[in-house]
Motif scaffolding. Structure first.
Motif, PDB file in Angstrom:
ATOM      1  N   ASN A  61       0.629  -1.279   0.161  1.00 44.70           N
ATOM      2  CA  ASN A  61       0.054   0.003  -0.008  1.00 44.70           C
ATOM      3  C   ASN A  61       0.956   1.139   0.117  1.00 44.70           C
ATOM      4  O   ASN A  61       0.889   1.877  -1.080  1.00 44.70           O
ATOM      5  CB  ASN A  61      -0.866  -0.011   1.167  1.00 44.70           C
ATOM      6  CG  ASN A  61      -2.079   1.021   1.072  1.00 44.70           C
ATOM      7  OD1 ASN A  61      -1.982   1.805   0.161  1.00 44.70           O
ATOM      8  ND2 ASN A  61      -2.885   0.937   1.997  1.00 44.70           N
TER       9      ASN A  61
ATOM     10  N   PRO B  41       0.479   4.461   1.252  1.00 40.71           N
ATOM     11  CA  PRO B  41       0.045   5.607   1.169  1.00 40.71           C
ATOM     12  C   PRO B  41       0.775   6.684   1.580  1.00 40.71           C
ATOM     13  O   PRO B  41       1.337   6.867   2.284  1.00 40.71           O
ATOM     14  CB  PRO B  41      -1.543   5.515   1.812  1.00 40.71           C
ATOM     15  CG  PRO B  41      -1.134   4.877   2.906  1.00 40.71           C
ATOM     16  CD  PRO B  41      -0.107   3.894   2.678  1.00 40.71           C
TER      17      PRO B  41
ATOM     18  N   THR C  59       4.424   8.447   4.816  1.00 40.71           N
ATOM     19  CA  THR C  59       3.759   7.284   4.403  1.00 40.71           C
ATOM     20  C   THR C  59       3.586   6.315   5.745  1.00 40.71           C
ATOM     21  O   THR C  59       3.835   6.436   6.843  1.00 40.71           O
ATOM     22  CB  THR C  59       4.576   6.482   3.365  1.00 40.71           C
ATOM     23  OG1 THR C  59       3.664   5.497   2.988  1.00 40.71           O
ATOM     24  CG2 THR C  59       5.944   5.885   4.022  1.00 40.71           C
TER      25      THR C  59
ATOM     26  N   TRP D 167       7.305   9.513  -9.168  1.00 41.96           N
ATOM     27  CA  TRP D 167       6.641   8.709  -8.107  1.00 41.96           C
ATOM     28  C   TRP D 167       7.047   7.179  -7.900  1.00 41.96           C
ATOM     29  O   TRP D 167       7.107   6.723  -6.798  1.00 41.96           O
ATOM     30  CB  TRP D 167       4.929   8.739  -8.476  1.00 41.96           C
ATOM     31  CG  TRP D 167       4.529   9.923  -8.921  1.00 41.96           C
ATOM     32  CD1 TRP D 167       5.116  11.317  -8.504  1.00 41.96           C
ATOM     33  CD2 TRP D 167       3.521  10.453  -9.721  1.00 41.96           C
ATOM     34  NE1 TRP D 167       4.209  12.239  -8.946  1.00 41.96           N
ATOM     35  CE2 TRP D 167       3.307  11.922  -9.628  1.00 41.96           C
ATOM     36  CE3 TRP D 167       2.803   9.546 -10.314  1.00 41.96           C
ATOM     37  CZ2 TRP D 167       2.257  12.496 -10.280  1.00 41.96           C
ATOM     38  CZ3 TRP D 167       1.464  10.152 -11.070  1.00 41.96           C
ATOM     39  CH2 TRP D 167       1.346  11.438 -11.113  1.00 41.96           C
TER      40      TRP D 167
ATOM     41  N   ARG E 143       8.558   5.382  -4.639  1.00 40.18           N
ATOM     42  CA  ARG E 143       7.946   4.036  -4.097  1.00 40.18           C
ATOM     43  C   ARG E 143       9.024   3.028  -3.926  1.00 40.18           C
ATOM     44  O   ARG E 143       8.982   2.286  -2.965  1.00 40.18           O
ATOM     45  CB  ARG E 143       6.871   3.795  -4.833  1.00 40.18           C
ATOM     46  CG  ARG E 143       5.872   2.490  -4.571  1.00 40.18           C
ATOM     47  CD  ARG E 143       4.741   2.417  -5.486  1.00 40.18           C
ATOM     48  NE  ARG E 143       3.849   1.394  -4.929  1.00 40.18           N
ATOM     49  CZ  ARG E 143       3.208   1.003  -3.769  1.00 40.18           C
ATOM     50  NH1 ARG E 143       3.096   2.228  -3.068  1.00 40.18           N
ATOM     51  NH2 ARG E 143       2.416  -0.027  -3.545  1.00 40.18           N
TER      52      ARG E 143
ATOM     53  N   GLY F  63      -3.367   9.503  -7.449  1.00 40.57           N
ATOM     54  CA  GLY F  63      -3.768   8.429  -6.305  1.00 40.57           C
ATOM     55  C   GLY F  63      -5.253   8.647  -5.995  1.00 40.57           C
ATOM     56  O   GLY F  63      -5.911   9.708  -6.776  1.00 40.57           O
TER      57      GLY F  63
ATOM     58  N   VAL G  93      -3.537   9.421   0.578  1.00 44.99           N
ATOM     59  CA  VAL G  93      -3.771   9.290  -0.603  1.00 44.99           C
ATOM     60  C   VAL G  93      -3.146   7.928  -1.113  1.00 44.99           C
ATOM     61  O   VAL G  93      -1.921   7.720  -0.947  1.00 44.99           O
ATOM     62  CB  VAL G  93      -3.271  10.187  -1.519  1.00 44.99           C
ATOM     63  CG1 VAL G  93      -3.319  10.358  -3.006  1.00 44.99           C
ATOM     64  CG2 VAL G  93      -3.699  11.721  -0.951  1.00 44.99           C
ATOM     65  N   VAL G  94      -4.000   7.147  -1.645  1.00 48.45           N
ATOM     66  CA  VAL G  94      -3.291   5.708  -2.067  1.00 48.45           C
ATOM     67  C   VAL G  94      -2.837   6.169  -3.440  1.00 48.45           C
ATOM     68  O   VAL G  94      -3.726   6.026  -4.317  1.00 48.45           O
ATOM     69  CB  VAL G  94      -4.425   4.637  -2.010  1.00 48.45           C
ATOM     70  CG1 VAL G  94      -4.080   3.259  -2.568  1.00 48.45           C
ATOM     71  CG2 VAL G  94      -4.792   4.278  -0.589  1.00 48.45           C
ATOM     72  N   PRO G  95      -1.528   5.543  -3.732  1.00 44.35           N
ATOM     73  CA  PRO G  95      -1.266   5.536  -5.039  1.00 44.35           C
ATOM     74  C   PRO G  95      -1.849   4.775  -6.280  1.00 44.35           C
ATOM     75  O   PRO G  95      -1.911   3.573  -5.604  1.00 44.35           O
ATOM     76  CB  PRO G  95       0.540   5.574  -4.751  1.00 44.35           C
ATOM     77  CG  PRO G  95       0.765   4.693  -3.454  1.00 44.35           C
ATOM     78  CD  PRO G  95      -0.586   5.041  -2.654  1.00 44.35           C
ATOM     79  N   LEU G  96      -1.878   5.114  -7.395  1.00 50.67           N
ATOM     80  CA  LEU G  96      -2.123   4.368  -8.364  1.00 50.67           C
ATOM     81  C   LEU G  96      -1.406   3.116  -8.274  1.00 50.67           C
ATOM     82  O   LEU G  96      -2.203   2.009  -8.582  1.00 50.67           O
ATOM     83  CB  LEU G  96      -2.239   5.016  -9.742  1.00 50.67           C
ATOM     84  CG  LEU G  96      -3.125   6.119  -9.819  1.00 50.67           C
ATOM     85  CD1 LEU G  96      -3.050   6.330 -11.564  1.00 50.67           C
ATOM     86  CD2 LEU G  96      -4.640   5.730  -9.475  1.00 50.67           C
TER      87      LEU G  96
END
Length: 394
Positions: free
Chosen positions: A16, A18, A33, A71, A75, A211, A247-250
């Motif tokens: 996840n 986020p 995060t 991004w 991640r 996201g 905000v959950v990233p795509l």
């Protein structure tokens, strides 16, 4: 240095990660995060100079504007970091932090993308006509909301005042809304904008959208009903829109992608893509702590990629921090309706909450939306919650 423990079954696992804005006592807000029950200060673990100064900021906007390559890089870095020892001064128990509005909202557009919701409201408001208006299956219908009243979860909602006129009243009156409602929605945050006059294609969605967040589009149905013809919602919606702090990233939603339920007639070419952006996300709606509904996002007729393409097809620019939401999420069953006007069928079929028959929101009521989605390797990822409590009109 510390190793972060992740509780079994946590919806905030490594799949996840986020992003949000948090603060602790005596310090300014910055980017973090979440992993399990721990908030990780990204300004500490990734640095706060040069390109990484974005993580010392009080919103995600600077980081989001850096684009999808950045991004992905961040991640990957964070995933590697949390797999080992993390500096102890970067770690904070989630119970000890204050969460803030994660994004400086640029614009806000709310869509009407659920066929079940649109059909239910059509049957309620136009019982002798077709439930869907002629344009509904040809384009994602939307209205332009008010960015300045988007608030973070936990912010109280003051009952709005305005003009309202019931069908049995001869003339309108002014006063507090008597039919205050919710709308359970999924929102999408634009990271990279577009120039005025340009368009964003359906297949360019992931190049622009950072996201997703949970959205409660609070709605004063009596004010809305009197004002919305012919130009649509205004004061019935603009008083407050609540979003979740994470905000959950795509990138975390890849395992949740599913085909759309089917579009007939086939949309015009600018609304067609090579791969759908349907999402298998299950919502839970709680009213004063009691579950009353489980809206399924996978049943939405229009995808967020189609929403963004339609929003910009006329050359309207998108900006970092733009928020656009799905509209009420509803499924075919009564227990899957994402607004109380549907759940109680316009107030004619009350639901029981804590032993009491209820229709619309009373002062003191508290509504909480939560959601989870499939994650990698059979896990579930969570969006957290968006909560609001109704306070009396002023």
């Amino acid at each position: 240095m510390s190793v972060i423990e992740i509780p079994d079954g946590s919806p905030f696992g490594v799949g996840n990660l986020p992003y949000g804005i948090f603060s602790v006592a005596g310090a300014r807000p910055r980017v973090g995060t979440r992993l399990g029950d721990t908030v990780i200060d990204l300004s500490v673990v990734l640095g706060d100079t040069g390109e990484d100064a974005a993580f010392a900021a009080s919103s995600l906007n600077a980081f989001m504007a850096q684009g999808p390559a950045r991004w992905a890089e961040v991640r990957e870095q964070v995933t590697a970091l949390v797999g080992g020892d993390v500096p102890a001064d970067a770690l904070h128990p989630v119970r000890d932090v204050q969460l803030h509005l994660p994004v400086e909202i640029a614009d806000y557009v709310d869509f009407y993308a659920s066929e079940h919701h649109a059909s239910n409201l059509g049957r309620l408001f136009r019982p002798d006509a077709e439930p869907l208006l002629p344009n509904w299956k040809h384009l994602p219908v939307a209205y332009h909301g008010r960015a300045g009243t988007v608030v973070v979860s936990g912010t109280d909602v003051v009952r709005p005042c305005g003009q309202r006129k019931a069908p049995d009243e001869q003339s309108p009156s002014y006063g507090p809304s008597r039919r205050l409602d919710i709308e359970a929605e999924l929102g999408f945050v634009v990271g990279v904008g577009s120039a005025l006059g340009d368009r964003i294609g359906v297949d360019e969605f992931a190049e622009h959208v950072f996201g997703a967040v949970l959205v409660n589009d609070w709605s004063a149905r009596d004010i809305q009903a009197w004002e919305y013809v012919p130009l649509g919602p205004n004061l019935g919606k603009s008083f407050a829109t609540s979003i979740s702090p994470w905000v959950v990233p795509l990138a975390a939603l890849q395992a949740a992608r599913v085909p759309l339920p089917g579009q007939d007639p086939q949309p015009l070419e600018y609304l067609r893509g090579r791969r759908d952006w349907g999402l298998d996300i299950e919502f839970v709606v709680e009213w004063n702590g009691e579950e009353v509904s489980r809206p399924p996002y996978k049943d939405m007729y229009w995808s967020p990629a189609q929403m963004l393409a339609h929003m910009t097809v006329n050359g309207a620019s998108a900006r970092t921090g733009d928020l656009f939401a799905s509209g009420t999420i509803s499924g075919p069953g009564k227990h899957q309706r994402g607004a109380f006007i549907e759940l109680t069928w316009g107030g004619r079929e009350p639901v029981t909450v804590k032993g009491e028959e209820r229709t619309f929101l009373l002062d003191g009521d508290r509504v909480t939306l939560s959601a989870t989605a499939p994650g990698p390797d059979g896990t579930r990822i969570g969006f957290g919650e968006v909560t609001g409590t109704i306070r009396p009109a002023r």
